[in-house]
Design a protein around this motif. Structure first.
Motif, PDB file in Angstrom:
ATOM      1  N   ASP A  47      -8.292 -23.920   5.567  1.00  0.00           N
ATOM      2  CA  ASP A  47      -8.069 -22.561   6.091  1.00  0.00           C
ATOM      3  C   ASP A  47      -7.309 -21.704   5.083  1.00  0.00           C
ATOM      4  OD1 ASP A  47      -9.371 -23.199   8.448  1.00  0.00           O
ATOM      5  OD2 ASP A  47      -7.531 -23.822   9.464  1.00  0.00           O
TER       6      ASP A  47
ATOM      7  N   HIS B 120      -4.032  -9.848   8.744  1.00  0.00           N
ATOM      8  CA  HIS B 120      -4.033  -8.952   9.898  1.00  0.00           C
ATOM      9  C   HIS B 120      -3.269  -7.656   9.623  1.00  0.00           C
ATOM     10  CE1 HIS B 120      -5.263 -12.613  12.097  1.00  0.00           C
ATOM     11  NE2 HIS B 120      -5.742 -11.787  13.000  1.00  0.00           N
TER      12      HIS B 120
ATOM     13  N   LEU C 291     -13.464 -14.408  10.570  1.00  0.00           N
ATOM     14  CA  LEU C 291     -12.530 -13.866  11.551  1.00  0.00           C
ATOM     15  C   LEU C 291     -13.257 -13.018  12.596  1.00  0.00           C
ATOM     16  CD1 LEU C 291      -9.681 -12.748   9.110  1.00  0.00           C
ATOM     17  CD2 LEU C 291      -9.940 -14.942  10.297  1.00  0.00           C
ATOM     18  N   HIS C 292     -12.776 -13.096  13.829  1.00  0.00           N
ATOM     19  CA  HIS C 292     -13.362 -12.332  14.934  1.00  0.00           C
ATOM     20  C   HIS C 292     -12.225 -11.571  15.636  1.00  0.00           C
ATOM     21  CE1 HIS C 292     -17.184 -14.497  14.484  1.00  0.00           C
ATOM     22  NE2 HIS C 292     -16.431 -15.568  14.262  1.00  0.00           N
ATOM     23  N   PHE C 293     -12.148 -10.279  15.387  1.00  0.00           N
ATOM     24  CA  PHE C 293     -11.037  -9.475  15.893  1.00  0.00           C
ATOM     25  C   PHE C 293     -11.330  -8.953  17.295  1.00  0.00           C
ATOM     26  CE2 PHE C 293     -10.316  -9.552  11.383  1.00  0.00           C
ATOM     27  CZ  PHE C 293      -8.941  -9.518  11.246  1.00  0.00           C
TER      28      PHE C 293
ATOM     29  N   LEU D 203      -8.571 -18.210   3.506  1.00  0.00           N
ATOM     30  CA  LEU D 203      -7.780 -16.987   3.616  1.00  0.00           C
ATOM     31  C   LEU D 203      -7.461 -16.419   2.235  1.00  0.00           C
ATOM     32  CD1 LEU D 203      -5.384 -18.065   6.511  1.00  0.00           C
ATOM     33  CD2 LEU D 203      -7.068 -16.215   6.615  1.00  0.00           C
TER      34      LEU D 203
ATOM     35  N   LEU E 116      -6.694 -17.695  15.461  1.00  0.00           N
ATOM     36  CA  LEU E 116      -5.842 -17.758  14.275  1.00  0.00           C
ATOM     37  C   LEU E 116      -4.407 -17.375  14.627  1.00  0.00           C
ATOM     38  CD1 LEU E 116      -6.480 -18.414  11.251  1.00  0.00           C
ATOM     39  CD2 LEU E 116      -6.406 -15.962  10.846  1.00  0.00           C
TER      40      LEU E 116
ATOM     41  N   ALA F 254      -2.195 -15.828   7.209  1.00  0.00           N
ATOM     42  CA  ALA F 254      -2.848 -15.369   8.428  1.00  0.00           C
ATOM     43  C   ALA F 254      -2.272 -14.042   8.909  1.00  0.00           C
ATOM     44  CB  ALA F 254      -2.719 -16.430   9.525  1.00  0.00           C
TER      45      ALA F 254
ATOM     46  N   ASP G 210      -7.637 -11.959  15.328  1.00  0.00           N
ATOM     47  CA  ASP G 210      -8.429 -13.150  15.597  1.00  0.00           C
ATOM     48  C   ASP G 210      -7.546 -14.044  16.466  1.00  0.00           C
ATOM     49  OD1 ASP G 210      -9.142 -16.068  15.067  1.00  0.00           O
ATOM     50  OD2 ASP G 210     -10.847 -15.056  14.149  1.00  0.00           O
TER      51      ASP G 210
END
Length: 226
Positions: A55, A194, A66-68, A59, A110, A190, A107
Motif C-alpha cells: 500500500d 486526501h 481510491l474510491h472517494f 501511495l 483507507l 494516506a 476513501d
C-alpha cells in the motif's frame, strides 16, 4: 517492487498452516498445536507488513485505487476502534466529539485503517490505568482529529522520525530505542493523499503524546448536519 513476489509464497505458507490447524486434534498433541498457533500469528503479522508495504508503494507511486465518498468522521473512528477487538490493556477510551458531524470526502477503507492504526498505537502505548483520548473539531475549513496516549513522551527532535518507514526513536529519559514499524508511515501517506496533514506532539502535562491529522471538511454538509 519485491513485495509483489513475497506475498504469494507467504499465502501458501499460511494456507498449509491453516490445514494443520484444522486437523490439529487428529495429528498434533497440545504442545505442537501451540507451535502451529504461534506460527500462524507470526505469518499473519508478516503478511500484514507486506500488505502495508504494498500500500505504501502504491501511495508513493500514485497508483493506489481510491474510491472517494462523503463520510462522517466520528462514525469511521468508532468503527476503527471496534475493528481492533479486545484491547491489549484495559486503558479507558474517552471521546470529545463536535455537536455537528464532520463530513469528509475520503476513501473510507483507507481512512478507517489510518484511524485504527493511530488508536491501536495509542492503546498499546498506554498503561492499564491510563486514558486514550480521541478528540475531533473543525479548524479553518479542516477537520482535526487528535489521538492522545498515556505513554512515554517522544522528544521534539525525534517526532518526525515516527513517520518514517521503520523509523527508530528513543523515548525521553529512557535508553530504550523503539522501532515504529510501518503503520505511521502508511498513515502519513494516506492522510496526505486526501489533502491533509499529520503530526505528533508531546502532551502539555508530560504524560504521553498526541498524534493528530487534518482533512478538508465540507462546509455545506456540516451546516446541514448531513
Amino acid at each position: 517492487m519485491m513485495v509483489h513476489y513475497v506475498r504469494a509464497p507467504l499465502m501458501v505458507i499460511q494456507g498449509y498452516q491453516e490445514l494443520l490447524k484444522d486437523d490439529d486434534e487428529k495429528l498434533l498433541n497440545q504442545e505442537y498445536a501451540t507451535y502451529v498457533d504461534e506460527a500462524m500469528t507470526g505469518t499473519a503479522t508478516v503478511i500484514r507488513m507486506v500488505n502495508t508495504l504494498y500500500d505504501i508503494d502504491a501511495l508513493e507511486g500514485g497508483t493506489a485505487d481510491l474510491h472517494f465518498e462523503w463520510r462522517d468522521l466520528a462514525a469511521m473512528a468508532q468503527r476503527a476502534l471496534s475493528s481492533l477487538g479486545p484491547a491489549p490493556t484495559p486503558a479507558e477510551v474517552q471521546w470529545a466529539l463536535p455537536d455537528l458531524p464532520l463530513q469528509v470526502n475520503v476513501d473510507a477503507k483507507l481512512m478507517e485503517r489510518v484511524m485504527a492504526n493511530l488508536i491501536g498505537h495509542a492503546v498499546r502505548q498506554t498503561p492499564g490505568d491510563g486514558v486514550v483520548r480521541i478528540a475531533m473539531n473543525r479548524e479553518d475549513g479542516f477537520a482535526r482529529v487528535e489521538v492522545s496516549d498515556g505513554g512515554t513522551v517522544i522528544p521534539p527532535d525525534q517526532q518526525e522520525q515516527v513517520f518514517e518507514k521503520f523509523g527508530q526513536v528513543q523515548a525521553w529519559k529512557q535508553r530504550e530505542v523503539y522501532s515504529m514499524g510501518l503503520g505511521l508511515a502508511f498513515c502519513k501517506l494516506a492522510v496526505e493523499v486526501h489533502g491533509g496533514q499529520i503530526g505528533l506532539k508531546a502532551k502539555t502535562d508530560g504524560q504521553g503524546n498526541t498524534l493528530w491529522f487534518t482533512l478538508p471538511v465540507n462546509d455545506d454538509k456540516e451546516r446541514d448536519g448531513q
